[in-house]
Design a protein around this motif. Structure first.
Motif: not given
Ligand code: HPA
Length: 270
Positions: A111-113, A190-191, A196, A207-209, A232-233, A248
């Protein structure tokens, strides 16, 4: 480390009568692909010698062996994140072990932003490249020649051939997909809006972890990789709202069906 990898792989092989061709690492809220696997064996992480011990409360992860889309797969249900306090060797140890179990390709999800203004919440993004912004690198230290070269090439971190097949599978199934660059950093915050913006200006779309350490280690061992991110955002100017882990997970669960279908159909094309 090589001895640990070999003994862990030998332990697993002693428990199963199975040779996986494809490794799968599932991200936050994306465990549903497991339901599609015709499961032959399951091994809890805590049973596996040398495997990192899970810090997530209650349930620990497991390795799932079975058949998906006609291929023998090993799936990690639950990955190890750097932000949980594992070091990079621990985060990537399962990828090393999967190689010794025989995998020839590695599939990942996360999942990432999204920081690309054309993206929407719930979009799928095929990762076509990454930027490693983690504060530690999994290959620092003495290089183990048996695993790979000292200076691994990263010119095709994500297999062009698999990406092309995935895009065809998506089109054939009327699933819209985005494509772009994933920037990996440690989290767990989160950022901020400024971060961002930085991520976007550095050339990333999301961006993600996670994902980046595992892909680096897989490429060190010359394993072709394929990864899908669920947006997810949004970290896009004017669209930034509060992000929570629950949100998320919620969005990931909604988008998961599309991702699962692509992964499963893609297996048949390999
Ligand atoms: N930033 C980092 N990791 C994430 C994000 C995010 O916005 N959404 C889901 N994982």
């Amino acid at each position: 480390m090589l001895e640990q990898i070999k003994s862990t792989a030998a332990y697993i092989q002693s428990k199963i009568s199975f040779q996986p061709e494809i490794g799968i690492i599932l991200g936050t809220g994306l465990g549903g692909l497991v339901k599609e696997i015709n499961i032959k064996h399951t091994i809890a992480y805590e049973e596996i010698p040398n495997f990192p011990v899970s810090t997530v409360e209650g349930h620990s992860g497991k390795l799932i062996f079975g058949e998906l889309g006609g291929k023998n797969v090993v799936a990690m249900q639950g990955r190890f994140h750097f932000y949980e306090g594992y070091n990079m060797q621990e985060v990537t140890f399962p990828v090393r072990v999967m190689k010794f179990l025989g995998i020839q390709k590695l599939f990942l999800s996360n999942a990432s932003g999204g920081v690309n203004a054309n993206f929407s919440v719930g979009d799928l993004m095929i990762i076509n490249d990454h930027i490693n912004f983690f504060p530690e690198h999994p290959l620092i230290g003495k290089n183990i020649k048996e695993l790979g070269p000292r200076f691994p090439d990263m010119s095709e971190a994500y297999s062009k051939e698999i990406i092309a097949k995935a895009k065809k599978v998506a089109a054939d199934n009327n699933i819209e997909v985005q494509e772009g660059v994933y920037l990996g950093l440690s989290g767990p915050t989160f950022e901020t809006p400024a971060e961002y913006r930085m991520v976007h200006r550095m050339g990333a779309d999301a961006v993600g972890m996670s994902t980046v350490p595992e892909v680096i280690v897989a490429r060190h061992m010359n394993i072709p990789c394929f990864a899908i991110s669920i947006i997810t955002d949004l970290g896009v100017e004017g669209k930034i709202v509060e992000v929570t882990h629950e949100e998320v997970q919620h969005v990931a669960a909604l988008a998961e069906k599309k991702m699962t279908l692509i992964m499963k159909e893609l297996m048949k094309e390999l």
